[in-house]
Design a protein around this motif. Structure first.
Motif, PDB file in Angstrom:
ATOM      1  N   ASP A 195      65.046  34.458  58.132  1.00 61.36           N
ATOM      2  CA  ASP A 195      65.422  35.498  57.171  1.00 61.36           C
ATOM      3  C   ASP A 195      65.683  34.955  55.767  1.00 61.36           C
ATOM      4  N   THR A 199      58.641  37.099  57.881  1.00 58.45           N
ATOM      5  CA  THR A 199      59.282  37.596  56.667  1.00 58.45           C
ATOM      6  C   THR A 199      58.694  38.952  56.303  1.00 58.45           C
ATOM      7  N   LYS A 200      59.509  39.996  56.404  1.00 57.84           N
ATOM      8  CA  LYS A 200      59.073  41.351  56.051  1.00 57.84           C
ATOM      9  C   LYS A 200      58.984  41.435  54.536  1.00 57.84           C
ATOM     10  N   ARG A 201      57.871  41.984  54.064  1.00 59.99           N
ATOM     11  CA  ARG A 201      57.628  42.113  52.625  1.00 59.99           C
ATOM     12  C   ARG A 201      57.995  43.514  52.157  1.00 59.99           C
ATOM     13  N   GLU A 207      56.067  46.939  53.019  1.00 55.38           N
ATOM     14  CA  GLU A 207      55.050  46.613  54.019  1.00 55.38           C
ATOM     15  C   GLU A 207      55.142  47.550  55.222  1.00 55.38           C
ATOM     16  N   LYS A 251      64.174  51.643  65.439  1.00 52.05           N
ATOM     17  CA  LYS A 251      63.341  50.686  64.691  1.00 52.05           C
ATOM     18  C   LYS A 251      63.006  49.467  65.555  1.00 52.05           C
ATOM     19  N   VAL A 274      59.249  48.172  66.830  1.00 54.74           N
ATOM     20  CA  VAL A 274      58.713  46.838  66.557  1.00 54.74           C
ATOM     21  C   VAL A 274      58.377  46.133  67.876  1.00 54.74           C
ATOM     22  N   LYS A 320      60.351  36.205  66.610  1.00 55.44           N
ATOM     23  CA  LYS A 320      60.655  37.626  66.415  1.00 55.44           C
ATOM     24  C   LYS A 320      61.268  38.216  67.667  1.00 55.44           C
ATOM     25  N   LEU A 335      54.895  48.539  59.107  1.00 59.89           N
ATOM     26  CA  LEU A 335      55.221  47.791  60.325  1.00 59.89           C
ATOM     27  C   LEU A 335      53.975  47.293  61.030  1.00 59.89           C
ATOM     28  N   GLU A 358      63.308  36.601  53.035  1.00 64.22           N
ATOM     29  CA  GLU A 358      63.510  38.056  53.052  1.00 64.22           C
ATOM     30  C   GLU A 358      64.871  38.436  52.473  1.00 64.22           C
ATOM     31  N   TYR A 412      52.907  44.091  59.355  1.00 63.45           N
ATOM     32  CA  TYR A 412      53.919  43.072  59.629  1.00 63.45           C
ATOM     33  C   TYR A 412      53.759  42.523  61.053  1.00 63.45           C
ATOM     34  N   THR A 413      53.667  43.410  62.025  1.00 62.43           N
ATOM     35  CA  THR A 413      53.555  42.957  63.403  1.00 62.43           C
ATOM     36  C   THR A 413      52.210  42.288  63.672  1.00 62.43           C
TER      37      THR A 413
END
Length: 163
Positions: free
Chosen positions: A58, A87-89, A92, A138, A142, A111, A94, A61, A97-98
């Motif tokens: 993290d 690292t979530k932008r 972005e 959430k 994910v 993760k 999901l 992020e 990201y995934t």
């Protein structure tokens, strides 16, 4: 991790210092989350590189360390790749990201450990109901996108790259 790279103790120290003033949604020291994710990766059979990435997962992020710091850090490229994958932008989707996590060797285990700690009922219980409900949904979304809805328990799951 070998050679001129940071060892796990050094990576942990950097992560602890970088996040020293941060707290989680419940007001707990953020470093507790980092330690839990690193331990989650370890017990799932993760490599030293994955454990290092867990300590740093993290950092960018949360603006604890910069992308430049990571690029210049004495870390194997695969550790940097895993950190960047999880690292979530900003803004972005999901799905993107995934997909990046799934495409990066070693990142899924990090993760998985992160989600397991984030969704820990004891951790969620101290949050207000709307936040708890939002985060639970959430995290489930994910997990589903990552294919982590299988029946095996996280403690029994080992990283297939590190049997």
């Amino acid at each position: 991790m070998t050679g001129n790279h940071l060892n796990l103790t050094q990576v942990e120290a950097f992560a602890r210092q970088a996040h020293a003033t941060q707290t989680d949604k419940a007001g707990r020291p953020y470093t507790e989350h980092l330690a839990a994710v690193a331990e989650g990766v370890r017990v799932r059979g993760g490599s030293d590189g994955q454990i290092a990435a867990a300590w740093l997962h993290d950092a960018i992020e949360d603006d604890a360390l910069s992308a430049r710091w990571l690029a210049d850090a004495a870390l194997p490229q695969e550790v940097k790749d895993m950190v960047l994958a999880v690292t979530k932008r900003p803004g972005e989707e999901l799905s993107g990201y995934t997909a990046r996590i799934l495409a990066t060797p070693g990142a899924l285990l990090i993760k998985e450990a992160d989600l397991a700690h984030n969704a820990d009922p004891a951790r969620l219980a101290v949050l207000d109901e709307p936040t708890r409900t939002r985060l639970t949904a959430k995290y489930a979304q994910v997990r589903a996108l990552l294919g982590l809805d299988g029946g095996e328990s996280p403690e029994d799951r080992k990283d297939s790259a590190n049997p």
